[in-house]
Design an enzyme around this catalytic site. Structure first.
Site, PDB file in Angstrom:
ATOM      1  N   TYR A 110     -13.321  -1.459  12.130  1.00  0.00           N
ATOM      2  CA  TYR A 110     -13.675  -0.273  11.345  1.00  0.00           C
ATOM      3  C   TYR A 110     -15.132   0.140  11.503  1.00  0.00           C
ATOM      4  O   TYR A 110     -15.450   1.311  11.574  1.00  0.00           O
ATOM      5  CB  TYR A 110     -13.389  -0.514   9.856  1.00  0.00           C
ATOM      6  N   HIS A 138      -1.143  -5.572 -13.003  1.00  0.00           N
ATOM      7  CA  HIS A 138      -0.587  -5.426 -14.348  1.00  0.00           C
ATOM      8  C   HIS A 138      -1.353  -6.229 -15.392  1.00  0.00           C
ATOM      9  O   HIS A 138      -1.316  -5.908 -16.570  1.00  0.00           O
ATOM     10  CB  HIS A 138       0.904  -5.795 -14.348  1.00  0.00           C
ATOM     11  N   GLN A 193       0.799  -1.215   0.000  1.00  0.00           N
ATOM     12  CA  GLN A 193       0.000   0.000   0.000  1.00  0.00           C
ATOM     13  C   GLN A 193       0.844   1.285   0.000  1.00  0.00           C
ATOM     14  O   GLN A 193       0.339   2.345  -0.357  1.00  0.00           O
ATOM     15  CB  GLN A 193      -0.950   0.004   1.206  1.00  0.00           C
ATOM     16  N   ASN A 232      -2.012 -10.785   8.465  1.00  0.00           N
ATOM     17  CA  ASN A 232      -3.026  -9.758   8.653  1.00  0.00           C
ATOM     18  C   ASN A 232      -4.356 -10.174   8.025  1.00  0.00           C
ATOM     19  O   ASN A 232      -4.429 -10.429   6.824  1.00  0.00           O
ATOM     20  CB  ASN A 232      -2.575  -8.448   7.993  1.00  0.00           C
ATOM     21  N   ASP A 265       2.427   0.551  -7.949  1.00  0.00           N
ATOM     22  CA  ASP A 265       3.798   0.549  -8.487  1.00  0.00           C
ATOM     23  C   ASP A 265       4.690   1.575  -7.781  1.00  0.00           C
ATOM     24  O   ASP A 265       5.859   1.312  -7.516  1.00  0.00           O
ATOM     25  CB  ASP A 265       3.801   0.859  -9.990  1.00  0.00           C
ATOM     26  N   GLU A 317      -5.726  -1.895  14.064  1.00  0.00           N
ATOM     27  CA  GLU A 317      -6.169  -0.944  13.037  1.00  0.00           C
ATOM     28  C   GLU A 317      -7.518  -0.386  13.427  1.00  0.00           C
ATOM     29  O   GLU A 317      -8.404  -1.127  13.883  1.00  0.00           O
ATOM     30  CB  GLU A 317      -6.342  -1.607  11.655  1.00  0.00           C
TER      31      GLU A 317
HETATM   32  C1  NOJ Z   1      -7.647  -3.581   6.646  1.00  0.00           C
HETATM   33  C2  NOJ Z   1      -6.331  -3.819   6.009  1.00  0.00           C
HETATM   34  O1  NOJ Z   1      -5.443  -4.428   6.884  1.00  0.00           O
HETATM   35  C3  NOJ Z   1      -5.727  -2.600   5.356  1.00  0.00           C
HETATM   36  O2  NOJ Z   1      -4.771  -3.051   4.460  1.00  0.00           O
HETATM   37  C4  NOJ Z   1      -6.805  -1.778   4.698  1.00  0.00           C
HETATM   38  O3  NOJ Z   1      -6.284  -0.715   3.970  1.00  0.00           O
HETATM   39  C5  NOJ Z   1      -7.756  -1.277   5.755  1.00  0.00           C
HETATM   40  N1  NOJ Z   1      -8.363  -2.410   6.424  1.00  0.00           N
HETATM   41  C6  NOJ Z   1      -8.887  -0.397   5.249  1.00  0.00           C
HETATM   42  O4  NOJ Z   1      -9.724  -1.137   4.426  1.00  0.00           O
END
Ligand code: NOJ
Length: 504
Positions: A343, A71, A51, A198, A84, A408
Site C-alpha cells: 500500500y 458487539h 468486510q 492473509n 453486520d 492487494e
Molecule cells: C489489508 C487487508 O488485507 C484488507 O483487509 C484491508 O482492508 C486493506 N489492507 C486496507 O487496509
C-alpha cells in the site's frame, strides 16, 4: 524489442479450461515502452468475508472475533459502525460477480468466513448453508469465466476458538488444519489458487494492541510473537495437507499472503541503510524468512535482537519463540508463489518510535514519511508507487527470485465516483510493477486491486473507502456504482496495456 517469456505452468486441465496459462515474464530486457502486460499476466480484484458479506448470524453462521468485538465494544471503530450488514454480499454475490465481469478480471480473490462454515471452528459441525453459499459464489464465478482465488483465513476467527486462546494457543494449528481440510474437500475440485492466511503482520496486532484489530488484546511484545509463531505453523500444516492429500488430484497452488511497506533509508548514510534493512526484516522477513529463505527460521537479526532484549528484560526465555529443527524444515518452502500486499512506504532511521506496533518498537527504527508524498483518505497511506518496485526487488533478491503476485494494492479516499486519485494510484503502481519486470528482471505473475467494493475497513469502520465500485451504505439495497477507477481498470485489463499519459 521482443519480450522473453518463461513458462510457469498451472495445472494443465484447469488452466486450459480457464484460459489461464500462467506465463511469467522473467526477462531483464526492456520492451520499448514498458506499458504492455506480458501474456498470461493475471488481473483481479479482492475482498474479504467480514468486510463485505454481512449476514453475520444468518443461516447458522457462528460468531467471529470481529462480530464479538463489534458487539461488545461498539466504539471500537472510528464511526461506531460494524460489518453486520456491510455490502450484503451474502445476498448480493451475483451482483458482485456481474461487476467483476464488467471489469474483465481474470480472478476474484475473496475469503471464506471460518465460522460461516464451521460455527464453533471445530470440524464436527459443518454448516451446510455456509458451504452452499461459497459453492454458489464459486460456480457463479466459473460460469462467468472468472477464476476463484480463496483466502482461507482473513481475520474472522470463530469466537469459540478465541476463548481457547485463539492464535496464541498452539492447538490452533490442529483446528486450522481441520478447517482447511473441510475447505479443500468442498471447494478444491474447482478452486486452483489458495492463500492460507492473509497478512500475519496485521493479525498479530490483534494480540498486542487493544485498538488495532480483534481480538483487541493488549499483550504487546509477547502476544504478537506467539500468535505469529502459531500462524506460521498453522499455515505450514495446511500447506502440507494440501501437498500430501489434495494437490495430485486437485492440481492447484497454495501459499500465504504477506504484507509490507517499503522502508526507504531517510538519508544516504550507512546507518539509515542498516535501519531500512532492519525494518524490512522485522516487518516482512519475520514471516517470510521461515518460508522463503534458503536457511529457514526467523531472520538472524530479529532472533538476535529479541533474544538480547528478552534477556535484558530479565525474562527466562525469548519473547520470540523457537522452532525445533524439524519445524524449521517443515515450514521451509511452504508456498508455491510469493503473494504480497503493498500500500505505502516509509522513511526509516534508527531512533525512538511513536508507534505502538510491537515490531516497530523492538526493531529500534523510527518511521516517517516525506511531506512531498501525496496523502490519501487514510492517514497511514501515502502514495509512493516507486516503493512497490523496490519492494518487489527486495523480495526478488532476498528469496531467490520467486514468482510474485501482488494480491492487494489500493488507495483510500472519501468515496467520490470521480476518483482520479485512485486512477492515478493504480496506474502508477502498475507502471512501477512493469518496471520491476522489464527493467529489473523480477517475476510478477499478477496484480489484484483492493478493493472491488467500498467496504468495512476494520477499526476505521466505513471512514476509509477503498472500492473501485461505490456501495451506497444508506440504501438497504446496497446499490453498487462504478467509479472512474473501475472503468480505468477495465480499459487496462481489456487492452493489457497501460495508458501512457499518467497524470497525478
Ligand atoms: C489489508 C487487508 O488485507 C484488507 O483487509 C484491508 O482492508 C486493506 N489492507 C486496507 O487496509
Amino acid at each position: 524489442m521482443r519480450v522473453n517469456l518463461a513458462g510457469w505452468s498451472s495445472p494443465g486441465v484447469i488452466a486450459a479450461l480457464m484460459q489461464l496459462t500462467l506465463l511469467v515474464l522473467c526477462s531483464a530486457q526492456s520492451n520499448n515502452s514498458n506499458t504492455r502486460f506480458p501474456d498470461g499476466f493475471l488481473f483481479g480484484a479482492a475482498t474479504a468475508a467480514y468486510q463485505i458479506e454481512g449476514g453475520w448470524n444468518e443461516d447458522g453462521k457462528g460468531e467471529s472475533i470481529w462480530d464479538h468485538t463489534m458487539h461488545t465494544q461498539p466504539n471500537f471503530t472510528a464511526d461506531g459502525q460494524n460489518g453486520d450488514v456491510a455490502c450484503d454480499s451474502y445476498h448480493l454475490y451475483k451482483e458482485d460477480v456481474r461487476l467483476l465481469k464488467e471489469m474483465g478480471v481474470d480472478f476474484y480473490r475473496f475469503s471464506i468466513s471460518w465460522p460461516r462454515i464451521l460455527p464453533t471452528g471445530e470440524a464436527n459441525n459443518i454448516n451446510q448453508a455456509g458451504i452452499d453459499y461459497y459453492n454458489n459464489l464459486i460456480n457463479e464465478l466459473l460460469d462467468n469465466g472468472i477464476q476463484p482465488m480463496i483466502t482461507i483465513y482473513h481475520w474472522d476467527l470463530p469466537q469459540w476458538l478465541q476463548e481457547l486462546g485463539g492464535w496464541v494457543n498452539p492447538i490452533i494449528a490442529d483446528y486450522f488444519e481441520d478447517y482447511a481440510r473441510v475447505v479443500f474437500e468442498n471447494f478444491g475440485d474447482r478452486v486452483k489458487w489458495w492463500f492460507t492466511i492473509n497478512e500475519p503482520t496485521q493479525i498479530v496486532r490483534g494480540y498486542s494492541e487493544a485498538d488495532a484489530d480483534a481480538p483487541a488484546l493488549n499483550k504487546s511484545g509477547v502476544g504478537n510473537y506467539l500468535a505469529g509463531h502459531n500462524l506460521l505453523i498453522a499455515h505450514a500444516r495446511a500447506y502440507h495437507l494440501y501437498d500430501n492429500e489434495y494437490r495430485s488430484i486437485q492440481k492447484g497452488k497454495i501459499g500465504l499472503v504477506l504484507e509490507s511497506s517499503w522502508y526507504e533509508p531517510l538519508t544516504n548514510s550507512s546507518e539509515d541503510a542498516e535501519a531500512s534493512e532492519r525494518a524490512m526484516q522485522f516487518c516482512l522477513g519475520l514471516h517470510a524468512h521461515p518460508i522463503f529463505s534458503t536457511d529457514g527460521d526467523y531472520p538472524p537479526i530479529v532472533r538476535e535482537l529479541l533474544d538480547k532484549k528478552s534477556e535484558a528484560e530479565g525474562r527466562p526465555r525469548s519473547r520470540l519463540p523457537y522452532f525445533s529443527k524439524d519445524m524449521v524444515e517443515y515450514i521451509q518452502g511452504t508456498a508455491d508463489f510469493f503473494a504480497i500486499n503493498y500500500y505505502t512506504s516509509g522513511l526509516v532511521t534508527f531512533g525512538e518510535t511513536e508507534s505502538h506496533t510491537a515490531w516497530e518498537m523492538d526493531s529500534g527504527v523510527r518511521t516517517s514519511s516525506d511531506p512531498s508524498w501525496p496523502s490519501s483518505g487514510a492517514p497511514w497511506l501515502k502514495v509512493v508507487p516507486w516503493g512497490l518496485r523496490k519492494l518487489i526487488n527486495w523480495i526478488h533478491k532476498n528469496y531467490n527470485s520467486p514468482t510474485i503476485i501482488i494480491t492487494e494494492n489500493g488507495m483510500a479516499d472519501t468515496g467520490n465516483l470521480d476518483d482520479a486519485g485512485r486512477v492515478y494510484y493504480h496506474t502508477s503502481h502498475l507502471a512501477e510493477l512493469l518496471n520491476a519486470v522489464y527493467e529489473d528482471g523480477c517475476k510478477v505473475a499478477g496484480y489484484c486491486v483492493w478493493s472491488l467494493l467500498d467496504n468495512f475497513q476494520w477499526s476505521a469502520g466505513y471512514t476509509q473507502v477503498f472500492g473501485v465500485y461505490q456501495v451506497n451504505f444508506t440504501d438497504p439495497a446496497r446499490t453498487r456504482t462504478a467509479k472512474a477507477s473501475a472503468k480505468a481498470m477495465a480499459d487496462i485489463i481489456r487492452t493489457r496495456e497501460l495508458p501512457t499519459d499518467l497524470e497525478k
